[in-house]
Design a protein around this motif. Structure first.
Motif, short mmCIF file in Angstrom:
data_model
loop_
_atom_site.label_atom_id
_atom_site.label_comp_id
_atom_site.label_asym_id
_atom_site.label_seq_id
_atom_site.Cartn_x
_atom_site.Cartn_y
_atom_site.Cartn_z
N VAL A 378 -53.60 -35.23 14.42
CA VAL A 378 -52.32 -34.71 13.95
C VAL A 378 -52.43 -34.41 12.45
O VAL A 378 -53.22 -35.02 11.74
CB VAL A 378 -51.20 -35.75 14.24
N SER A 379 -51.64 -33.47 11.99
CA SER A 379 -51.78 -33.00 10.61
C SER A 379 -51.44 -34.08 9.59
O SER A 379 -50.73 -35.04 9.88
CB SER A 379 -50.87 -31.80 10.37
N GLU A 382 -47.61 -34.37 9.06
CA GLU A 382 -46.87 -35.10 10.09
C GLU A 382 -47.17 -36.60 10.04
O GLU A 382 -46.28 -37.43 10.21
CB GLU A 382 -47.20 -34.53 11.47
N ASN A 383 -48.44 -36.95 9.77
CA ASN A 383 -48.77 -38.37 9.61
C ASN A 383 -47.98 -38.99 8.47
O ASN A 383 -47.47 -40.09 8.57
CB ASN A 383 -50.27 -38.53 9.34
N LEU A 386 -44.06 -39.18 9.23
CA LEU A 386 -43.64 -39.70 10.54
C LEU A 386 -42.44 -40.63 10.45
O LEU A 386 -41.49 -40.53 11.23
CB LEU A 386 -44.82 -40.44 11.20
N PHE B 213 -46.94 -38.46 18.39
CA PHE B 213 -47.73 -39.63 17.98
C PHE B 213 -47.96 -40.58 19.14
O PHE B 213 -49.03 -41.16 19.26
CB PHE B 213 -47.06 -40.35 16.80
N ARG B 284 -53.29 -29.53 21.47
CA ARG B 284 -52.05 -30.23 21.82
C ARG B 284 -51.53 -29.69 23.13
O ARG B 284 -51.55 -28.48 23.35
CB ARG B 284 -50.97 -29.98 20.77
#
Lengths: 542, 335
Positions: A378-379, A382-383, A386, B213, B284
């Protein structure tokens, strides 16, 4: 017949710019227990891996086994054929299988797949073999249903038996069993079972190299001690000739050297300047973090108080319980008892879970970054965002552009490189990934930051950046619990260091008294009265 | 950890990652466009081989409309997959929904809207049942949904009494298959609508980010305070609802329901989900990609049929696409 079982001469090993081992020599006599001691990172494990053939040493080293020169480096299974056997802390047992199946694993491999296994006869033989070492364990028991001490006994007996068969097969007069921190996860009163087994093994003709941080255990079992410090041989001594305090000094070096040894000073910059006065904190009971009666894992009634803005280091040997505290407080690991109070709100830790912890303003930066802290695919943006993703939503719609630009700004402030928050986080280096993790948690403005080995695999520049960001956050009252086995780091960042042993806080070092040497001495259980500003914490009854 | 051991655990240095990063921008454009381009190529090839029939309005509407059951089921399969699970019972849930509509309407005279509502409700219950067993009891979704799928399949046989029930009220077909917009059956637009809603939630809401996530790194999600269990449970339940919609479309398209109906679409549905993860947002599982993949599969099978290929050609195409898609998406996710 040779009098030495194993000799290593002039072993060196370099990783990049780091000299992990420099000209180290070591001798193991026949029928002795040699303790190999040293701080984390002193080169012990590197040396063991050279012996096992995992690492190739630099040319120029020599290895002599049972009086015969052995060409280095070793390859593949060579160590086993030389009569060297290793039991690591994880024991190397297949835990869902029975003891017997574990014992037969090696045999089955040797005797070819077409030989029939006579299970009943094998079980009888295995039982006899274990009993010959004084280990009374049912061969048909499943390993993970045995208490930890019996698991350790089985693993060690298996290795000893392998050595015995090696001696019988080759007529070698000696063999060496290397035990790498076998006692860390064992309750103190059960360690003696291990000692009985080690004595039996030595009596049967093998030598033992015993690697441990546990000085009382070393005192009880070892004949001689070899100490490594900063990749060099620091001392050799007969155990009966030295006191515990002398052993600790061998490990940490003379007090002055401890502060300015080449590995230390440069990696972390100068230690706190003498001019810096210890900061004062608001110790009112309604402020800050208060933990009482923490139980779970190796902890047994630990008490901890951290004032707003204070950075408290937790130091302890592996198995002391220190490394479990952040996870227990955060609810990442289930506690069996204890209470956490933050800003007057108390919660039982048995009911703690990560969702509630985040809600209370707790933040956790775990040691296993790859598994627990970053989503590599994940980018970066975004991390990083979050936890506050709700902040970017208006009327149920996520404003991705705002999220990205905010992340860009934060990444800039932390000097995350490359400055590309659209990349998957997994493509960043360890240091930069950790900056992102720190940024992610500081974004919520936590009341309490819990850290476990936060700079593992992090380069020096990134370390400095991380220290700076955390220090800055403490100015607004964030309390920090910092668990690390890097005592230089603790000495650099902490206002106070609490030493944990046997699951409780035993010693506290404050202000000017904090130095890597003082922490190490205290952790190894040497007389803490020697350093100023150290006091014994009133022991909480377990 | 101190110097020596640090060296051993140090992650890759920044320098190569920069190179990899800038290179991957171009690389990713290629990845994103690969499947749409493949679709276009497929389309041109079939158009060249059979211009008369393939380019006819009837065939184009067939491509878009006939695969709506597959489309809907693929969207159902997308949800648990996105949150890191797998649901092999969705085909059976669709089948159960179809047979419920048919039995209620034909045997019990229940009106079509009520029958459909009941079917969709049962689909949601089945999904919640999966969620309960997989999430609350912490079991492997693969084997658990294989079990619940067989269970639901057994219910279908029981309810259907092992026969095919025909003669469902034509009004259902009117609302799904017969009514057309621009020559395309209206059910295709239902699928588009569901796809767009999923796409919006996944990409433009905080819930979508949390869900991402949970699917990509569940430990990280849990340690960030995200209630991963609730998101996974929700995905299973909603997947059951959407699979039930696929069952309703099946009854609308065929006017009947039998002991096996929607089940056969499960494999191509997963082919579409995995194929979809190679495009639009490579690496994804994503809604638009799933849609593109469904069109790709639909074009391929329609073209093969027009060229007179046997039934097995369709299977070869679906299976081949799934094998390739899994390998490619696995490769992309690793990077």
């Amino acid at each position: 017949m040779a009098t030495t079982a194993l000799e290593l001469h002039h072993i060196s090993k370099t990783f990049g710019a780091t000299k992990a081992l420099q000209d180290v020599s070591l001798t193991v006599q026949r029928g002795e227990v040699l303790a190999l001691l040293g701080e984390n990172g002193c080169g012990k494990s590197t040396l063991v891996k050279v012996m096992a053939g995992v690492y190739d040493p630099e040319p120029g080293g020599r290895m002599v086994v049972d009086g015969k020169d052995v060409p280095l480096p070793l390859h593949g299974d060579a160590a086993r054929h030389l009569g060297l056997s290793f039991v690591h802390q994880d024991l190397g047992l297949a835990r869902p299988l029975t003891v017997l199946e574990n014992l037969l694993g090696g045999v089955a491999e040797r005797s070819g797949s077409r030989t029939r296994i006579h299970w009943r006869a094998e079980a009888r033989k295995a039982g006899e073999m274990l009993r010959s070492y004084g280990v009374d364990v049912d061969p048909l028991a499943v390993v993970n249903q045995l208490p930890p001490v019996e698991q350790a006994l089985v693993a060690i007996a298996r290795a000893a038996e392998e050595l015995k068969q090696h001696r019988e097969r080759t007529g070698a007069s000696s063999s060496v069993l290397v035990l790498d921190e076998p006692t860390v996860f064992l309750p103190e009163e059960e360690v003696r079972f291990l000692f009985d087994l080690i004595r039996t093994i030595v009596a049967s003709g093998a030598s033992v190299v015993f690697i441990s941080h546990d000085l009382p255990a070393v005192r009880a079992i070892a004949d001689r001690v070899t100490v490594l410090r900063d990749g060099k041989l620091a001392a050799n001594a007969r155990m009966s000739d030295v006191t515990d305090a002398e052993v600790v000094e061998m490990i940490v070096g003379p007090a002055a050297a401890g502060l300015s040894s080449p590995k230390h000073g440069q990696a972390h910059g100068a230690h706190r300047p003498d001019a810096e006065e210890p900061r004062s904190f608001d110790r009112a009971p309604e402020a800050g973090l208060h933990v009482t009666g923490l139980r779970g894992g190796q902890t047994s009634g630990l008490e901890l108080h951290v004032a707003p803005g204070e950075i408290v280091g937790l130091a302890g040997l592996l198995g002391s319980g220190a490394e479990e505290v952040p996870y227990l407080l955060f609810g990442a690991k289930q506690a069996s008892g204890g209470e956490l109070t933050l800003r007057g709100r108390s919660v039982p830790l048995t009911k703690q879970h990560p969702g509630q912890a985040v809600g209370m303003g707790l933040a956790l930066i775990p040691a296993d970054r790859r598994r627990d802290a970053i989503a590599p695919a994940v980018s970066v943006a975004e991390n990083m965002m979050l936890l506050v993703v709700r902040r970017f939503s208006r009327g149920g719609r996520l404003r991705n552009a705002l999220l990205r630009s905010t992340a860009d700004e934060r990444a800039g402030a932390l000097d995350v490189r490359p400055r590309r928050t659209d990349l998957p986080l997994g493509t960043l280096s360890g240091g930069n990934a950790q900056k992102v993790v720190v940024g992610k948690w500081l974004e919520i403005g936590p009341e309490v930051l819990l850290l476990h080995e936060p700079t593992q695999g992090v380069d020096i520049a990134a370390r400095a950046e991380i220290y700076r960001a955390i220090k800055r956050a403490t100015e607004t009252g964030m309390a920090v619990v910092w668990v690390s086995s890097d005592f230089d780091e603790l000495a650099t960042v902490c206002d106070r260091v609490v030493v944990v042993s046997g699951g409780v806080a035993v010693t506290e070092i404050v202000g000017q008294g904090i130095s890597p040497a003082a922490i190490t001495a205290s952790v190894y259980g040497a007389d803490p009265g020697a350093t100023p500003n150290t006091r014994i914490v009133e022991q909480v009854a377990p | 950890m101190s110097a020596t051991e640090t060296v051993e655990t140090t992650d890759p240095q920044p320098a190569p990652s920069v190179a990899q990063g800038s290179g991957s921008v171009r690389g990713r454009w290629g990845e994103k466009a690969a499947l749409p381009v493949a679709w276009l190529v497929l389309f041109i090839v079939f158009a060249a081989l059979a211009p008369e029939t393939f380019l006819s309005m009837g065939n184009l509407s067939n491509i878009l409309g006939s695969q709506s059951i597959l489309f809907m089921l693929a969207l159902a399969a997308l949800l648990p997959t996105r949150s890191g699970d797998l649901d092999l019972s969705l085909g059976s849930i669709g089948g159960l929904s179809a047979i419920i509509v048919a039995v209620l309407n034909v045997n019990h005279g229940v009106s079509v809207p009520v029958a459909c509502l009941v079917a969709v409700g049962v689909g949601g219950l089945c999904g919640a049942f999966n969620g309960l067993f997989v999430v609350k009891f912490k079991t492997e979704p693969f084997i658990m949904t294989l079990g619940t799928g067989t269970l639901f399949g057994g219910l279908v046989f029981w309810i259907a009494n092992s026969t095919t029930i025909v003669g469902v009220d034509r009004s259902l077909s009117m609302w799904t298959y017969l009514r057309q917009i621009g020559g395309v059956p209206v059910q295709f637009f239902y699928c588009l609508l569901v796809m767009l809603v999923i796409w919006y939630v996944m990409n433009h809401t905080p819930l979508g980010v949390r869900n991402l996530f949970v699917g990509q790194s569940r430990e990280v999600a849990v340690l960030s305070g995200i209630n991963a269990d609730r998101i996974r449970f929700g995905a299973f339940t909603l997947a059951g609802v959407i699979a039930a919609l696929a069952g309703v479309l099946y009854v609308g398209t065929t006017g009947s329901a039998g002991p096996t109906s929607v089940e056969t679409f499960l494999l191509p549905a997963y082919a579409a989900v995995f194929l979809g993860a190679t495009t639009i947002q490579p690496g994804r599982f994503n809604a638009l990609g799933t849609g593109v993949a469904v069109l790709f599969l639909a074009t391929g099978t329609a073209g093969l049929q027009l060229l007179g290929a046997q039934d097995y050609a369709q299977q070869l195409f679906y299976g081949g696409a799934l094998v390739l898609a899994v390998a490619i998406s696995r490769y992309l996710r690793r990077n």
